[in-house]
Design an enzyme around this catalytic site. Structure first.
Site, short mmCIF file in Angstrom:
data_model
loop_
_atom_site.label_atom_id
_atom_site.label_comp_id
_atom_site.label_asym_id
_atom_site.label_seq_id
_atom_site.Cartn_x
_atom_site.Cartn_y
_atom_site.Cartn_z
N MET A 82 -11.85 5.30 -0.65
CA MET A 82 -12.48 5.40 0.44
C MET A 82 -13.00 7.01 0.48
O MET A 82 -12.55 7.97 1.05
CB MET A 82 -11.52 5.29 1.55
CG MET A 82 -11.26 3.87 2.21
SD MET A 82 -9.65 3.64 2.85
CE MET A 82 -8.44 3.58 1.64
N MET A 128 -8.30 8.72 -0.36
CA MET A 128 -9.42 9.07 0.73
C MET A 128 -9.60 10.60 0.70
O MET A 128 -8.94 11.35 0.33
CB MET A 128 -8.69 8.96 2.12
CG MET A 128 -8.10 7.50 2.24
SD MET A 128 -7.36 7.46 4.16
CE MET A 128 -6.47 5.93 3.87
N ASP A 133 -4.35 3.99 -2.14
CA ASP A 133 -5.57 4.38 -0.98
C ASP A 133 -6.13 5.60 -1.20
O ASP A 133 -5.55 6.68 -0.82
CB ASP A 133 -4.98 4.12 0.55
CG ASP A 133 -4.95 2.62 0.75
OD1 ASP A 133 -6.04 1.84 0.68
OD2 ASP A 133 -3.88 2.19 1.21
N HIS A 160 -1.34 -1.12 -4.54
CA HIS A 160 -2.57 -0.90 -3.93
C HIS A 160 -2.58 0.69 -3.69
O HIS A 160 -1.60 1.00 -2.88
CB HIS A 160 -2.59 -1.78 -2.60
CG HIS A 160 -3.94 -1.49 -1.85
ND1 HIS A 160 -5.11 -2.33 -2.06
CD2 HIS A 160 -4.28 -0.63 -0.75
CE1 HIS A 160 -6.07 -1.73 -1.30
NE2 HIS A 160 -5.60 -0.84 -0.24
N GLY A 162 1.19 -2.02 4.22
CA GLY A 162 1.79 -0.73 4.09
C GLY A 162 2.93 -0.88 5.09
O GLY A 162 4.18 -0.96 4.79
N SER A 163 2.76 -0.58 6.41
CA SER A 163 3.99 -0.40 7.22
C SER A 163 4.91 -1.57 7.11
O SER A 163 5.99 -1.41 7.39
CB SER A 163 3.43 -0.21 8.66
OG SER A 163 1.97 0.16 8.88
N SER A 172 0.84 -1.20 -0.08
CA SER A 172 -0.15 -0.08 -0.08
C SER A 172 1.01 1.04 0.13
O SER A 172 1.43 1.44 0.92
CB SER A 172 -1.01 0.07 1.12
OG SER A 172 -1.22 1.27 1.60
N GLY A 215 -9.07 4.19 6.78
CA GLY A 215 -8.55 5.58 7.05
C GLY A 215 -7.23 5.94 7.43
O GLY A 215 -6.69 6.93 6.94
N PHE A 216 -6.50 4.87 7.99
CA PHE A 216 -5.09 5.33 8.40
C PHE A 216 -4.34 4.11 8.26
O PHE A 216 -4.83 2.72 8.43
CB PHE A 216 -5.14 5.76 9.87
CG PHE A 216 -5.79 6.99 9.91
CD1 PHE A 216 -5.05 8.29 9.66
CD2 PHE A 216 -7.08 7.19 10.28
CE1 PHE A 216 -5.72 9.59 10.02
CE2 PHE A 216 -7.82 8.25 10.18
CZ PHE A 216 -7.11 9.53 10.12
N GLY A 217 -3.09 4.09 7.94
CA GLY A 217 -2.16 3.06 7.92
C GLY A 217 -1.53 2.98 9.39
O GLY A 217 -1.98 3.75 10.17
N ASP A 274 -6.83 -6.25 4.32
CA ASP A 274 -6.22 -5.06 4.24
C ASP A 274 -6.22 -4.31 5.75
O ASP A 274 -7.26 -3.77 6.21
CB ASP A 274 -6.62 -4.05 3.15
CG ASP A 274 -6.19 -2.65 3.00
OD1 ASP A 274 -5.19 -2.17 3.74
OD2 ASP A 274 -6.78 -1.68 2.45
N GLY A 275 -5.15 -4.23 6.53
CA GLY A 275 -4.92 -3.40 7.40
C GLY A 275 -4.40 -4.12 8.49
O GLY A 275 -4.76 -5.33 8.99
N GLY A 276 -3.20 -3.85 8.85
CA GLY A 276 -2.56 -4.42 10.20
C GLY A 276 -2.13 -5.85 9.52
O GLY A 276 -1.70 -6.63 10.58
N MET A 287 -11.73 -5.32 5.17
CA MET A 287 -11.04 -4.56 6.08
C MET A 287 -10.38 -5.17 7.48
O MET A 287 -11.46 -5.58 8.13
CB MET A 287 -11.39 -3.09 6.29
CG MET A 287 -11.42 -2.33 4.99
SD MET A 287 -10.10 -1.98 4.15
CE MET A 287 -9.41 -0.99 5.42
N HIS A 318 -8.23 1.55 -4.10
CA HIS A 318 -9.23 1.36 -3.03
C HIS A 318 -9.97 2.57 -2.72
O HIS A 318 -9.15 3.46 -2.24
CB HIS A 318 -8.47 0.80 -1.71
CG HIS A 318 -9.10 0.63 -0.57
ND1 HIS A 318 -8.57 0.21 0.81
CD2 HIS A 318 -10.59 0.31 -0.35
CE1 HIS A 318 -9.55 0.20 1.69
NE2 HIS A 318 -10.65 0.39 1.03
#
Ligand code: DX5
Ligand code: ZN
Length: 230
Positions: free
Chosen positions: A81, A50, A48, A46, A207-208, A21, A155-157, A185-187, A150, A79
């Site tokens: 949002m 927003m 994002d 990917h 992402g991270s 991401s 909203g946030f990485g 997606d996410g964490g 999700m 994606h």
């Protein structure tokens, strides 16, 4: 089938795939970031988008997507949002999206917009937040090329993984055929990815876990190995 949708759906082969991401990338050096990802064999990016309205954060929109399209031939997994995605899908397609994913919470008639995305020539995706009941997707699964579960509120990485995503993936795995891709997606990181894979995910957005590493190739390889459970 149209060329771009077709191209995106080649991700059905040789799974799993880790999709970086770009939200966590260095936007001052976007070209360098993309080249590094290409060099380590990433198969798709990917993105994002927003709007500060559907989610309380703002990222980038059409001009950045157009710029990325000029930079790379990698498929672009977009994606959205944003509120009222129906008003924007044509422009995102024109800007270069290969897959367009809209949130179920943002659309009143999901079937209509998913069909419209396919008619444009992109792969159609639906996303849902951790607090949204999985049954809200029941009526539109047959027109989805991809379902994005999700595992953090959009909203946030850098947020913590929500376990409810695992139940949703398992539910979906029972209900969709092999043609529908399941994405999480996410964490997603070295601690959570294996459980996502076991629950049925095939595409893993990170992402991270990628950009927080000094060596993107090594980070992606490790995630890839952990996700290769079957
Ligand atoms: C969050 C975005 C994610 C995010 C993931 O709304 O959809 O794609 O960038 O970031 P990590 O992997 O850091 O949770
Ligand atoms: Zn995302």
């Amino acid at each position: 089938m149209t060329a771009r949708r077709d191209r995106f759906l080649t991700l059905r082969h040789d799974q799993p795939h880790v999709l970086p991401s770009l939200l966590a990338a260095d936007f001052g050096n976007l070209e360098r970031e993309v080249r590094k990802l290409e060099q380590v064999g990433v198969r798709c990016l990917h993105l994002d988008v927003m709007d500060g309205c559907f989610v309380p954060n703002l990222t980038f929109g059409l001009p950045v997507l157009e710029g990325l399209r000029r930079l790379t031939d990698l498929p672009l997994d977009v994606h959205l949002m944003i509120r009222d995605p129906m008003s924007y899908i044509e422009r995102f397609y024109a800007a270069g999206a290969d897959c367009l994913t809209v949130h179920i919470e943002a659309v009143e008639q999901p079937r209509e917009i998913l069909q419209q995305i396919r008619q444009l020539g992109a792969a159609s995706g639906i996303a849902l937040n951790p607090d949204t009941a999985i049954t809200t997707l029941d009526d539109c699964l047959d027109v989805c090329d991809l379902v994005l579960v999700m595992s953090v509120p959009a909203g946030f990485g850098g947020q913590k993984f929500h376990e409810v995503a695992l139940e949703k993936l398992a539910y979906l795995r029972q209900r969709v055929d092999d043609h529908t891709l399941l994405e999480v997606d996410g964490g997603v990181n070295a601690t959570t990815i294996e459980r996502c894979a076991r629950a049925g995910a095939q595409l893993f957005v990170a992402g991270s876990a990628v950009f927080g590493s000094d060596d993107y190739g090594q980070a992606i390889q490790q995630l890839d190995r952990l996700a290769s459970v079957s």
